[in-house]
Design a protein around this motif. Structure first.
Motif, PDB file in Angstrom:
ATOM      1  N   UNK A  21       0.965   8.491  -0.454  1.00 15.30           N
ATOM      2  CA  UNK A  21       1.278   8.604   0.979  1.00 15.30           C
ATOM      3  C   UNK A  21       0.794   7.343   1.666  1.00 15.30           C
ATOM      4  N   UNK A  22       1.592   6.840   2.583  1.00 15.81           N
ATOM      5  CA  UNK A  22       1.160   5.742   3.453  1.00 15.81           C
ATOM      6  C   UNK A  22       1.116   6.317   4.859  1.00 15.81           C
ATOM      7  N   UNK A  23      -0.067   6.317   5.485  1.00 15.21           N
ATOM      8  CA  UNK A  23      -0.143   6.967   6.797  1.00 15.21           C
ATOM      9  C   UNK A  23       0.258   5.991   7.904  1.00 15.21           C
ATOM     10  N   UNK A  24       0.242   6.471   9.133  1.00 19.22           N
ATOM     11  CA  UNK A  24       0.727   5.685  10.259  1.00 19.22           C
ATOM     12  C   UNK A  24      -0.115   4.454  10.566  1.00 19.22           C
ATOM     13  N   UNK A  25      -1.350   4.424  10.079  1.00 18.60           N
ATOM     14  CA  UNK A  25      -2.194   3.236  10.224  1.00 18.60           C
ATOM     15  C   UNK A  25      -1.915   2.217   9.118  1.00 18.60           C
ATOM     16  N   UNK A  80      -2.736   3.007   6.027  1.00 21.37           N
ATOM     17  CA  UNK A  80      -3.696   3.320   4.969  1.00 21.37           C
ATOM     18  C   UNK A  80      -2.953   3.858   3.743  1.00 21.37           C
ATOM     19  N   UNK A 108     -16.588   4.107   5.696  1.00 18.18           N
ATOM     20  CA  UNK A 108     -15.650   4.437   6.766  1.00 18.18           C
ATOM     21  C   UNK A 108     -14.765   3.230   7.031  1.00 18.18           C
ATOM     22  N   UNK A 109     -13.740   3.422   7.862  1.00 17.26           N
ATOM     23  CA  UNK A 109     -12.777   2.345   8.144  1.00 17.26           C
ATOM     24  C   UNK A 109     -13.434   1.178   8.880  1.00 17.26           C
ATOM     25  N   UNK A 110     -14.558   1.436   9.547  1.00 19.06           N
ATOM     26  CA  UNK A 110     -15.214   0.382  10.310  1.00 19.06           C
ATOM     27  C   UNK A 110     -16.383  -0.238   9.559  1.00 19.06           C
ATOM     28  N   UNK A 118     -10.933   9.174   1.696  1.00 20.05           N
ATOM     29  CA  UNK A 118     -10.287   9.551   2.945  1.00 20.05           C
ATOM     30  C   UNK A 118     -10.518  11.019   3.290  1.00 20.05           C
ATOM     31  N   UNK A 119     -10.089  11.391   4.480  1.00 18.21           N
ATOM     32  CA  UNK A 119     -10.408  12.715   5.016  1.00 18.21           C
ATOM     33  C   UNK A 119      -9.631  13.837   4.343  1.00 18.21           C
ATOM     34  N   UNK A 155      -8.607   6.181  -0.721  1.00 22.33           N
ATOM     35  CA  UNK A 155      -7.679   5.417   0.113  1.00 22.33           C
ATOM     36  C   UNK A 155      -8.029   3.945   0.083  1.00 22.33           C
ATOM     37  N   UNK A 164      -9.276  -2.420  11.078  1.00 20.85           N
ATOM     38  CA  UNK A 164      -8.473  -2.745  12.250  1.00 20.85           C
ATOM     39  C   UNK A 164      -7.130  -3.378  11.886  1.00 20.85           C
ATOM     40  N   UNK A 165      -6.611  -2.998  10.708  1.00 21.39           N
ATOM     41  CA  UNK A 165      -5.332  -3.563  10.290  1.00 21.39           C
ATOM     42  C   UNK A 165      -4.515  -2.562   9.507  1.00 21.39           C
TER      43      UNK A 165
END
Lengths: 278, 278, 278
Positions: C198-202, C204, C234-236, C246-247, C252, C257-258
């Motif tokens: 799966x590729x999510x909307x961000x 990821x 985490x992503x940050x 991932x959640x 993932x 921020x990309x």
């Protein structure tokens, strides 16, 4: 009596993120009325989220809980906070996403010199109370480090909706992060220099100028090399490029039946100069 | 008993507009069940909104209030109207956005000669009653000239949902604006000439032809230079380009597991010719 | 007590399809709480729908009815089924769209040799019961051959929400269609070969690797010609390209921020290799 919970996120509409938040809410407070403000905040665009939340929240009933999750710092040391103000409750990461709403839709307090466009610690508005959201009794049993929307903010909102006081959620805090928006500047002759702070889906350019900046009215608006004479009353009043007072209380530039951002080649952050009448 | 309110707009999903309408509704009638029909009507595209509303409304419970705000004339002299018909209530600008629903999903009455694709004043369907929405007691306290969705249509819908009769909202009107859709023409030999009136998100081409135009069945459908022999039963029946009766009662052209609009290079307004059997 | 009904479809947000389903539900069970999981499944993309449903459903209250309509075979001989499992009810075409949820979010059972990426008949998970949805008393009066979401699945969900037992809807079935996802393979040295599912909307990249495949932790993740050392929290956390849990419980790959899919030029189906620690 059912309580309204609104959601503002950058999670989009094609993934499971928003639904997982709603499931978490309804598992705790089945009678909550959940309303989407938007989930189409561009990824990590805190200002977009802050603007949209500020334009919508005051139309909701007193007691509404507004959850805003634009959260690039999830899993880092940024705080999770809840704020009560003017009968509304806000639940969000402490990164400025609620700060335009907490200015009542008006400009944020002027940012410290040199800090424009950076978030900074600022005071709460008068009458507001804020708490950190640290008490794990109001979180899901397993809290991930990547999705606090589902694991912390949604459950906290549901518990608030169910009647748990915010003061039980964690220690009080006296300042919150604010977005360092440059406020409009007003020259001696009354000329207002402001910026586009939001481009809406129609391509309308929302500026940071509000009526209090232009007590004598606007005679000319200059943006993207274009001069617009006078203000129109509505999007269908006049022809071509129009300036008018938009529904969120800001001066806007629009194109009748068209897209001002595309027509003028203007985007967020670009300068707008308003010459007053007389 | 909670009342359903549906919303159809061109406000999109990334701004505060839809949420402000929902907040206004819930502030007046907290028990309303709000359902989005769509907010992705292309900007100012009244026909798209009218088609989608007409395809959805009849599946909702009796008493539902349908709010449709595709409103390029907001703030001009166009009327705001409410219409009751067949147990449904419609609240909208008087610009034709409700006129396909008020034709019960069938073709709109033929437009006056020469007026195709222009809106015109037409009679209400039998049994319908319509009122202007002029009584400010049922509007928000401050009515802008740019956002009647929030300031007039949403509050009126909420008051209707709460039991206020439409007749109290303003004076009765006897005609409403209708979209001047060209009806399908039927030649002497039964050949039907119609048009694509909607392209859905799958790229399926919805034509204006309904079963009553083709009492003897369709043998060949011609569109975009392509001839399709016979009708399929479903999107998964057959191969390649298919013609079939769609779920809104119109003849459609589709591509199995594909996008007919892209494959055929056809868009809304393009002609479709249907040759009957025998 | 109001029952929750969730909807997962590829109908998009610009047409009448989703609203017609909601109207059909509310006409039968006015007190249902309807929640959209997503309607932005790419057209006919059963795997996307299956993944999103599997990531969301378990956060909803016990008794929730989950309707999933990604249905390229509508009107053909594919079955319509209802499944009860772990207190949740699923209503969908029998094409695999529920099969990741019915694996409890874990990998689907290994597909028969050679059948990877094809759907196949597989057993129900332990404790599940499934029925065909053949009894027309629980369908709309007119069932089209193009839109079973509105005519069969929505009404069945509403009747389930209103308390009708699934066993009355049609005969029991003992197997359901499953998606033939290749499970991650684990080499003798512990190296895990898996794929982006799966590729999510961000942007990821969600892989098929779960914690049970990596008991000793991940030291290096290789994808799109890029090697990522160690896991972030985490992503940050960290800079640039990150790997993290991932959640939804899968490994993932993300960009701080990309957009990892764009940065790495990776899409669904591409291989990911994970080297374990020690």
């Amino acid at each position: 009596m059912s309580c309204v919970i609104t959601l503002t996120t950058d999670f989009g509409y094609r993934d499971a993120y928003v639904a997982a938040m709603k499931g978490a809410i309804l598992s705790i407070e089945p009678s909550a009325t959940i309303v989407d403000i938007t989930h189409d905040v561009p990824p990590q665009d805190i200002l977009h989220g802050a603007f949209v939340l500020s334009a919508a929240f005051s139309y909701f009933p007193q007691g509404t809980v507004h959850v805003a999750v634009v959260d690039p710092g999830v899993g880092t040391d940024r705080l999770a906070i809840g704020v009560e103000w003017r009968g509304h409750r806000f639940v969000a990461p402490d990164n400025g996403v609620t700060s335009l709403a907490l200015a009542a839709g008006a400009d944020a307090p002027a940012s410290p010199a040199g800090a424009a466009h950076e978030a900074y610690d600022g005071p709460l508005p008068a009458g507001a109370v804020a708490h950190e959201l640290t008490d794990s009794r109001y979180h899901l049993a397993d809290v991930s480090s990547t999705f606090h929307g589902r694991d912390i903010f949604a459950p906290v909102a549901a518990h608030l909706a169910a009647g748990v006081p915010l003061s039980r959620m964690g220690p009080a805090v006296s300042s919150v992060r604010r977005l360092g928006l440059a406020s409009p500047s007003v020259d001696k002759d009354g000329t207002v220099r402001c910026a586009v702070i939001h481009v809406d889906g129609f391509g309308n350019l929302v500026t940071s100028a509000r009526r209090e900046h232009l007590s004598s009215g606007a005679c000319e608006v200059e943006v993207g090399g274009r001069r617009i004479a006078g203000l129109s009353r509505s999007y269908g009043d006049g022809e071509g490029v129009l300036a008018l007072w938009g529904s969120a209380g800001y001066l806007e530039v629009a194109v009748k039946n068209g897209n001002a951002a595309r027509t003028l080649g203007v985007s967020r952050g670009d300068e707008v100069v308003i010459t007053p009448c007389g």
